[in-house]
Design a protein around this motif. Structure first.
Motif, mmCIF file in Angstrom:
data_model
loop_
_atom_site.group_PDB
_atom_site.id
_atom_site.type_symbol
_atom_site.label_atom_id
_atom_site.label_comp_id
_atom_site.label_asym_id
_atom_site.label_seq_id
_atom_site.Cartn_x
_atom_site.Cartn_y
_atom_site.Cartn_z
ATOM 1 N N UNK A 55 0.861 -1.183 0.000
ATOM 2 C CA UNK A 55 0.000 0.000 0.000
ATOM 3 C C UNK A 55 0.895 1.230 0.000
ATOM 4 N N UNK A 56 0.661 2.114 -0.972
ATOM 5 C CA UNK A 56 1.418 3.348 -1.083
ATOM 6 C C UNK A 56 0.445 4.505 -0.950
ATOM 7 N N UNK A 57 0.801 5.486 -0.125
ATOM 8 C CA UNK A 57 -0.029 6.696 -0.032
ATOM 9 C C UNK A 57 0.866 7.916 -0.131
ATOM 10 N N UNK A 58 0.385 8.886 -0.863
ATOM 11 C CA UNK A 58 1.063 10.171 -0.984
ATOM 12 C C UNK A 58 0.010 11.237 -0.676
ATOM 13 N N UNK A 59 -0.057 11.632 0.573
ATOM 14 C CA UNK A 59 -0.999 12.643 1.038
ATOM 15 C C UNK A 59 -0.204 13.939 1.175
ATOM 16 N N UNK A 60 -0.491 14.900 0.324
ATOM 17 C CA UNK A 60 0.334 16.104 0.234
ATOM 18 C C UNK A 60 0.490 16.843 1.555
ATOM 19 N N UNK A 61 -0.545 16.864 2.374
ATOM 20 C CA UNK A 61 -0.463 17.563 3.652
ATOM 21 C C UNK A 61 -0.218 16.605 4.814
ATOM 22 N N UNK A 62 0.164 15.366 4.495
ATOM 23 C CA UNK A 62 0.439 14.382 5.531
ATOM 24 C C UNK A 62 1.847 14.541 6.076
ATOM 25 N N UNK A 63 2.079 13.971 7.236
ATOM 26 C CA UNK A 63 3.416 14.014 7.845
ATOM 27 C C UNK A 63 3.799 12.580 8.180
ATOM 28 N N UNK A 64 4.698 11.966 7.466
ATOM 29 C CA UNK A 64 5.301 12.379 6.199
ATOM 30 C C UNK A 64 4.300 12.216 5.064
#
Length: 142
Positions: A55-64
């Motif tokens: 599972x890959x996630x790229x949440x722009x406002x996430x940390x990280x």
């Protein structure tokens, strides 16, 4: 009588193996939002009864903003219900942290009896999982 029982047992095993071959393969789902966030799910069900999940996630406002989660283990299928198990001793480590034990998914495909032109995408729909974000996820066969 022994011969008849042996033949019936052999036929039932062939049916189970044929069903497993039908389910084995690669499944994926990619979701993109208007904001540019990305969620990707990839599951490989091997014919030898093992699975690998990423599972890959790229949440722009996430940390990280970018996160990767992995899982692996064994799977079985019975009556189009796929059951997953992860052995805490051999399957879980620093990289493979997702425990798929007690996870179940329904295998959906077009019935051989369905002679219509409608398109039914082959997919796995997770019905139950202790990984809360996997419940109700549908992965399409690639």
């Amino acid at each position: 009588m022994k011969l008849l029982f042996t033949i019936l047992l052999f036929i039932s095993h062939l049916t189970l193996f044929a069903q497993a071959d039908k389910v084995a393969g690669d499944y994926a789902l990619t979701m993109n939002t208007k904001e540019g966030n990305v969620l990707e799910y990839k599951l490989t069900l091997s014919a030898d009864g093992t699975f690998f999940f990423h599972h890959y996630s790229n949440i722009l406002k996430g940390i990280p903003p970018e996160k990767n989660y992995y899982g692996k283990g064994k799977w079985t299928v019975e009556n189009n219900l796929v059951s997953f198990v992860s052995d805490k001793q051999t399957d879980l480590d620093e990289k493979h942290t997702l425990d798929f034990s007690n996870s179940k998914a329904r295998f959906h495909t077009k019935s051989a009896k369905d002679k219509t032109d409608r398109i039914v995408k082959t997919r796995l729909q997770f019905l139950n999982s202790e990984i809360f974000w996997m419940k109700r996820i549908e992965l399409l066969k690639v």
